[in-house]
Write a protein that holds these residues in place. Sequence first.
Motif, PDB file in Angstrom:
ATOM      1  N   GLY A  66      35.027  40.560  42.372  1.00 18.68           N
ATOM      2  CA  GLY A  66      34.025  41.098  43.292  1.00 18.68           C
ATOM      3  C   GLY A  66      33.261  42.280  42.716  1.00 18.68           C
ATOM      4  O   GLY A  66      33.805  43.058  41.944  1.00 18.68           O
ATOM      5  N   HIS A  67      31.970  42.362  43.102  1.00 14.10           N
ATOM      6  CA  HIS A  67      31.081  43.471  42.702  1.00 14.10           C
ATOM      7  C   HIS A  67      30.861  43.490  41.186  1.00 14.10           C
ATOM      8  O   HIS A  67      31.127  42.512  40.518  1.00 14.10           O
ATOM      9  N   GLY A  68      30.390  44.628  40.651  1.00 14.97           N
ATOM     10  CA  GLY A  68      30.114  44.715  39.213  1.00 14.97           C
ATOM     11  C   GLY A  68      28.715  45.227  38.950  1.00 14.97           C
ATOM     12  O   GLY A  68      27.827  45.100  39.791  1.00 14.97           O
TER      13      GLY A  68
ATOM     14  N   GLN B 176      37.028  52.625  40.684  1.00 17.30           N
ATOM     15  CA  GLN B 176      36.015  51.772  41.294  1.00 17.30           C
ATOM     16  C   GLN B 176      36.569  50.364  41.486  1.00 17.30           C
ATOM     17  O   GLN B 176      37.238  49.827  40.606  1.00 17.30           O
ATOM     18  N   GLU B 177      36.229  49.780  42.636  1.00 13.70           N
ATOM     19  CA  GLU B 177      36.747  48.458  42.974  1.00 13.70           C
ATOM     20  C   GLU B 177      36.412  47.424  41.908  1.00 13.70           C
ATOM     21  O   GLU B 177      37.250  46.604  41.530  1.00 13.70           O
ATOM     22  N   LYS B 178      35.166  47.450  41.404  1.00 13.84           N
ATOM     23  CA  LYS B 178      34.738  46.439  40.435  1.00 13.84           C
ATOM     24  C   LYS B 178      35.649  46.410  39.209  1.00 13.84           C
ATOM     25  O   LYS B 178      35.877  45.359  38.621  1.00 13.84           O
TER      26      LYS B 178
ATOM     27  N   ILE C  64      38.194  37.905  44.044  1.00 17.52           N
ATOM     28  CA  ILE C  64      39.162  39.004  44.018  1.00 17.52           C
ATOM     29  C   ILE C  64      38.485  40.324  44.390  1.00 17.52           C
ATOM     30  O   ILE C  64      37.508  40.729  43.752  1.00 17.52           O
ATOM     31  N   HIS C  65      38.981  40.958  45.437  1.00 15.52           N
ATOM     32  CA  HIS C  65      38.436  42.236  45.908  1.00 15.52           C
ATOM     33  C   HIS C  65      39.559  43.237  46.151  1.00 15.52           C
ATOM     34  O   HIS C  65      40.740  42.886  46.131  1.00 15.52           O
ATOM     35  N   SER C  66      39.158  44.495  46.382  1.00 18.37           N
ATOM     36  CA  SER C  66      40.106  45.521  46.810  1.00 18.37           C
ATOM     37  C   SER C  66      39.533  46.159  48.061  1.00 18.37           C
ATOM     38  O   SER C  66      38.325  46.355  48.167  1.00 18.37           O
ATOM     39  N   ASN C  67      40.401  46.491  48.986  1.00 18.06           N
ATOM     40  CA  ASN C  67      39.973  46.905  50.314  1.00 18.06           C
ATOM     41  C   ASN C  67      39.757  48.414  50.415  1.00 18.06           C
ATOM     42  O   ASN C  67      40.104  49.169  49.508  1.00 18.06           O
TER      43      ASN C  67
HETATM   44 ZN   LIG Z   1      34.829  44.123  47.653  1.00 20.76          ZN
END
Ligand SMILES: [Zn+2]
Length: 491
Positions: A305-307, A320-322, A382-385
Amino acid sequence: MRRTVMWFLLLWCLSIPQVSLAESAAKAEITGIRSGPFVDKGLGTNVMRYVFDVSRPVTAEGFVVVGGASSRLSVVIKDAVPAEGLGLEVEDEVVSRASSAVNSVGTQVMLELKQKISMNDFKVFTLPGNPQANKVFRVVVDINRNPNSAALDKQVEPVVQGPQLLQMRSYTHVDAVTGASKIRMVLDSSVPVVASASLSSTPLPRLLVDVKGAAPGKIDREYEFDSKIIDRAAIIPGPGGAGSRLIVDLPLMLESGDYKLFTLPADPKADKPFRVVLDIDKKLPPVQFTFTPGLANKVIVIDPGHGGSDPGAIGLGGLQEKTANLAVAMQTKALLQKAGAKVLLTRETDIDVYGPDASDVEELKSRTTIANNQKADVFISIHSNSSVNRDVSGTSTYFYQKTPYDVMLAQSIQQSLLQAGGLADRRVNSANFYVIKRTMMPAALIELAFLSNKNDEKLLGSPQFQQQMAQGIVRGLDKFFAQASKQGGEE
Ligand SMILES: [Zn+2]
């Protein structure tokens, strides 16, 4: 008398907060400016993109001022002022100098350009904020890197002359027996024209129809569809400013046998003009899935996810989540490949999949397109909350039940992730997320842990935990294929 005094006091009390509210709420702040090249292969545009971050939604418009050999583009961002200390140093191949002035309307940004441009060579539009993706409201200015001199000459005479398209009509037909749907788009032209079609899969699935011999004229430029066969369509001037181009945005890539393009001559007796006809037959989505056990030869698309320009959630410690998402995705890929699966990541580095500062839908669609074009067996995002409550911790998995297998996939992965990572069970949930809804195959979106929680953030940044979660995903996939193959056999 008494009453008058009371009224006076009441008005006075009301007027104070109103005045100060009016002052602080009246002006949005421009908090950042960035720029870079942006290519849209489908539209055939190659632009320099200037993005202004604005603290809340505003409107903006642009004007060209032509003088001598160069032009000036004036962009007015209404009801906004630059944040204190905001610099405006822009110097690139398109812009030689930038300056700004604040007036009663808002902020006027003047971009001095190195070449002459016409009103067809730039676009000013806004993108909504997305707090979940850490994106604020943006004003975007695109300037053509190769200004079109043909269009420049046309600008002098804005009245459309010569052969042109008259209108675009569309019809949907659903076969009562097979349930298959077809769509027909008809372009009426004032003169006979030559039309050709081509498919483009990157960055998004598109069908392009070039019409030689007629300009778009006063025809409506944009059309919305229900996304069953077509997302939307647009008509723009053709390449080099000649003729017209019909751009058809598709939810799924077509194959050459899925559409037909032909022309029909004018029929004056029936009062019919010359017509360009495009028929699109949508193949039915594969409702029948048959899974075999094991990971070998499975096509698995993993979406970190993201980037790039979108960091996703950011932890208190700055993770950072990405970054966490990509680390887990890369380790999952390595493990799956070892087991013989064919693995494709939507991104393998810190990039935007579609491009910097694309709209959220463009960005997400470019990810589902990869899975749909590859005819993947499963899709894992795949993400992080993140939560405003810093005590919240744990792992969750989301699904959208569009096939008989989405919930089974999510449950299997969630169970393995809990065993692998040992965090709290925040359960399997149904959600209307774009990437799990618009993929054609069973899909799941994982929220590994909470970046807003101190302990979870530490884990998300540790290679050991990342490896454990990757192992959890792989075991979950293995269990899923075993279970899904049995279900197919029982029926
Ligand atoms: Zn996310």
